[in-house]
Design a protein around this motif. Structure first.
Motif, mmCIF file in Angstrom:
data_model
loop_
_atom_site.group_PDB
_atom_site.id
_atom_site.type_symbol
_atom_site.label_atom_id
_atom_site.label_comp_id
_atom_site.label_asym_id
_atom_site.label_seq_id
_atom_site.Cartn_x
_atom_site.Cartn_y
_atom_site.Cartn_z
ATOM 1 N N GLU A 1 0.993 -0.349 -2.845
ATOM 2 C CA GLU A 1 -0.306 0.018 -2.274
ATOM 3 C C GLU A 1 -1.416 -0.094 -3.322
ATOM 4 O OE1 GLU A 1 2.518 1.700 -1.991
ATOM 5 O OE2 GLU A 1 2.910 1.253 0.128
ATOM 6 N N GLU A 2 -1.117 0.326 -4.548
ATOM 7 C CA GLU A 2 -2.114 0.205 -5.619
ATOM 8 C C GLU A 2 -2.412 -1.258 -5.921
ATOM 9 O OE1 GLU A 2 -1.531 4.103 -8.476
ATOM 10 O OE2 GLU A 2 -0.047 2.505 -8.598
ATOM 11 N N GLU A 3 -1.377 -2.093 -5.938
ATOM 12 C CA GLU A 3 -1.603 -3.512 -6.208
ATOM 13 C C GLU A 3 -2.507 -4.124 -5.149
ATOM 14 O OE1 GLU A 3 0.854 -7.627 -7.192
ATOM 15 O OE2 GLU A 3 1.960 -5.796 -6.721
ATOM 16 N N ALA A 4 -2.266 -3.780 -3.884
ATOM 17 C CA ALA A 4 -3.112 -4.283 -2.799
ATOM 18 C C ALA A 4 -4.548 -3.791 -2.964
ATOM 19 C CB ALA A 4 -2.548 -3.846 -1.448
ATOM 20 N N GLU A 5 -4.702 -2.520 -3.321
ATOM 21 C CA GLU A 5 -6.044 -1.952 -3.493
ATOM 22 C C GLU A 5 -6.801 -2.637 -4.633
ATOM 23 O OE1 GLU A 5 -8.200 2.272 -4.800
ATOM 24 O OE2 GLU A 5 -6.056 2.228 -4.330
ATOM 25 N N PHE A 6 -6.120 -2.852 -5.761
ATOM 26 C CA PHE A 6 -6.793 -3.479 -6.895
ATOM 27 C C PHE A 6 -7.063 -4.965 -6.635
ATOM 28 C CE2 PHE A 6 -4.647 0.016 -9.517
ATOM 29 C CZ PHE A 6 -5.779 0.820 -9.440
ATOM 30 N N ASP A 7 -6.196 -5.619 -5.868
ATOM 31 C CA ASP A 7 -6.483 -6.987 -5.436
ATOM 32 C C ASP A 7 -7.820 -7.035 -4.707
ATOM 33 O OD1 ASP A 7 -4.533 -8.889 -6.210
ATOM 34 O OD2 ASP A 7 -3.114 -8.136 -4.736
ATOM 35 N N TYR A 8 -7.983 -6.128 -3.758
ATOM 36 C CA TYR A 8 -9.213 -6.105 -2.959
ATOM 37 C C TYR A 8 -10.414 -5.723 -3.818
ATOM 38 C CZ TYR A 8 -12.610 -4.893 0.611
ATOM 39 O OH TYR A 8 -13.759 -4.828 1.369
ATOM 40 N N TYR A 9 -10.228 -4.737 -4.680
ATOM 41 C CA TYR A 9 -11.312 -4.281 -5.553
ATOM 42 C C TYR A 9 -11.780 -5.420 -6.455
ATOM 43 C CZ TYR A 9 -13.846 -0.574 -8.107
ATOM 44 O OH TYR A 9 -14.803 0.234 -8.667
ATOM 45 N N GLY A 10 -10.845 -6.195 -6.994
ATOM 46 C CA GLY A 10 -11.209 -7.329 -7.844
ATOM 47 C C GLY A 10 -11.947 -8.398 -7.069
ATOM 48 N N THR B 1 4.160 -9.867 -1.921
ATOM 49 C CA THR B 1 2.940 -10.368 -1.289
ATOM 50 C C THR B 1 2.150 -9.180 -0.787
ATOM 51 O OG1 THR B 1 3.873 -12.509 -0.636
ATOM 52 C CG2 THR B 1 2.003 -11.702 0.646
ATOM 53 N N GLU B 2 0.885 -9.118 -1.176
ATOM 54 C CA GLU B 2 0.010 -8.038 -0.738
ATOM 55 C C GLU B 2 -0.955 -8.550 0.338
ATOM 56 O OE1 GLU B 2 2.292 -6.525 -3.320
ATOM 57 O OE2 GLU B 2 1.029 -8.118 -4.117
ATOM 58 N N LEU B 3 -1.124 -7.747 1.388
ATOM 59 C CA LEU B 3 -2.063 -8.043 2.463
ATOM 60 C C LEU B 3 -3.029 -6.874 2.593
ATOM 61 C CD1 LEU B 3 0.415 -9.234 5.275
ATOM 62 C CD2 LEU B 3 -0.762 -10.664 3.592
ATOM 63 N N VAL B 4 -4.313 -7.175 2.663
ATOM 64 C CA VAL B 4 -5.325 -6.145 2.894
ATOM 65 C C VAL B 4 -6.224 -6.632 4.021
ATOM 66 C CG1 VAL B 4 -7.228 -4.780 1.951
ATOM 67 C CG2 VAL B 4 -5.305 -5.427 0.472
ATOM 68 N N TYR B 5 -6.199 -5.916 5.139
ATOM 69 C CA TYR B 5 -7.110 -6.216 6.247
ATOM 70 C C TYR B 5 -8.401 -5.440 6.016
ATOM 71 C CZ TYR B 5 -9.214 -6.015 10.894
ATOM 72 O OH TYR B 5 -10.092 -6.076 11.944
ATOM 73 N N PHE B 6 -9.538 -6.133 6.064
ATOM 74 C CA PHE B 6 -10.820 -5.468 5.833
ATOM 75 C C PHE B 6 -11.857 -5.955 6.833
ATOM 76 C CE2 PHE B 6 -10.760 -9.319 3.346
ATOM 77 C CZ PHE B 6 -12.045 -9.838 3.437
ATOM 78 N N THR B 7 -12.786 -5.084 7.148
ATOM 79 C CA THR B 7 -13.866 -5.421 8.057
ATOM 80 C C THR B 7 -15.115 -4.669 7.627
ATOM 81 O OG1 THR B 7 -14.570 -5.464 10.385
ATOM 82 C CG2 THR B 7 -13.242 -3.585 9.691
ATOM 83 N N LYS B 8 -16.268 -5.331 7.734
ATOM 84 C CA LYS B 8 -17.547 -4.755 7.320
ATOM 85 C C LYS B 8 -17.475 -4.235 5.880
ATOM 86 C CE LYS B 8 -18.785 -3.511 12.056
ATOM 87 N NZ LYS B 8 -19.130 -2.423 13.013
ATOM 88 N N ARG B 9 -16.811 -5.034 5.024
ATOM 89 C CA ARG B 9 -16.685 -4.760 3.592
ATOM 90 C C ARG B 9 -15.912 -3.471 3.300
ATOM 91 N NH1 ARG B 9 -19.435 -7.911 0.398
ATOM 92 N NH2 ARG B 9 -19.533 -6.394 -1.296
#
Length: 308
Positions: free
Chosen positions: A109-118, A138-146
């Motif tokens: 979960e942290e890896e996914a979060e830092f992927d998105y943050y970067g 493999t990390e997946l992060v679904y995001f909407t409206k930033r």
């Protein structure tokens, strides 16, 4: 100010040094070793003595590099290669005893979060699906409206899939089918939590993504493009099955260290695109390393990066 980040992955161990200037980070050194730690995991999920020695050897060498440069901090972390083994603490103790580095192991979960943050610091993000195909996960992060809505980490990566399914250097047609089937099975759980069609665009980060972009631009005779159609992934896999000579030559020119892992990595990207109905992909130059550094520097009041 100069800061170092050491990323201990399943395929590579990499030292990045960044200059902090005017509220942003700028890479100034990239030192990479193709350690292949995922290849030292036993059937019982333990990193072998040879694997531990390999990790210690590389990190001791990187300690020598960091001692030659005046750095304001060095932040080593590990991902799937260290978190998905049964003797994590033994490996961490050996690394600290020999190299002096206290390594933080990121959760999925942290890896996914830092992927998105970067990615958020370097790429205009509105909505989509961030994908990082690493060597061991493999990390997946679904995001909407930033805003990140959901982040998951899957136990499939380009190197682990290669080790599990491929006998030679390049996968056969049947081996590619097995890789895609395994990827589809792992991604199915995430599909149930992210509505198909909700994410039209993939934001790709990591080494597999950058290698795929370089290959696509090389084949198209283009440079500087970071966005393209996800149909490239299917075209790549079809060409690999029908006659891989042209692609193999290109890969050896632009990313020779990935000659064996890029096809499994692209197979995962292709499966993600098909599963979620993503039509386009944009490749971010920043990912987990930059996100982790931004997070730590923000925590220390040195930077004020965009919130994930």
């Amino acid at each position: 100010m100069l800061y170092g980040v050491i990323d201990i992955g399943s395929n590579t161990i990499r030292l990045m040094i960044y200059r902090v200037d005017n509220g942003a980070i700028h890479p100034v050194l990239n030192n990479k070793f193709a350690a292949g730690l995922a290849g030292y995991i036993t059937a019982k999920g333990k990193m072998s003595k040879e694997g531990i020695r390999k990790a210690v050897e590389v990190l001791t060498e990187l300690r020598t590099v960091t001692e030659q440069i005046t750095l304001d901090g060095v932040f080593p972390f590990g991902t799937a290669a260290l978190r998905n083994i049964t003797n994590t603490q033994e490996v961490l103790d050996a690394i600290r005893a020999e190299s002096g580095f206290a390594v933080r192991v990121l959760s999925g979960e942290e890896e996914a979060e830092f992927d998105y943050y970067g990615a958020l610091q370097s790429t205009p993000l509105d909505g989509g699906l961030l994908v990082d195909v690493g060597g061991g996960s493999t990390e997946l992060v679904y995001f909407t409206k930033r805003k990140a809505v959901l982040g998951v980490s899957l136990p499939i990566g380009s190197l682990t899939l290669y080790n599990r399914f491929v006998d030679g250097i390049l996968p056969s047609r049947g081996e590619v089918r097995k890789i895609e089937a395994e990827a589809a099975a792992q991604i199915e759980a995430a599909r149930l939590r992210i509505r198909s069609g909700a994410a039209k665009q993939i934001v790709a980060v990591g080494g597999t993504a950058r290698a795929a972009l370089k290959l696509r631009n090389s084949l198209e005779g283009k440079s500087g493009n970071s966005a393209y159609e996800t149909s490239f992934y299917g075209d790549f896999l079809s060409q690999m099955e029908m006659g891989p000579e042209k692609l193999t030559g290109r890969i050896l020119k632009i990313a020779p260290e990935r000659i064996h892992t890029i096809t499994p990595g692209v197979a995962v990207l292709h499966t993600v695109a098909k599963t979620f109905g993503c039509r386009t992909v944009v490749t971010s130059p920043y990912g987990v390393r930059e996100g982790y550094l931004y997070y730590l520097l923000k925590e220390r009041g040195i930077l004020h990066g965009k919130q994930p």
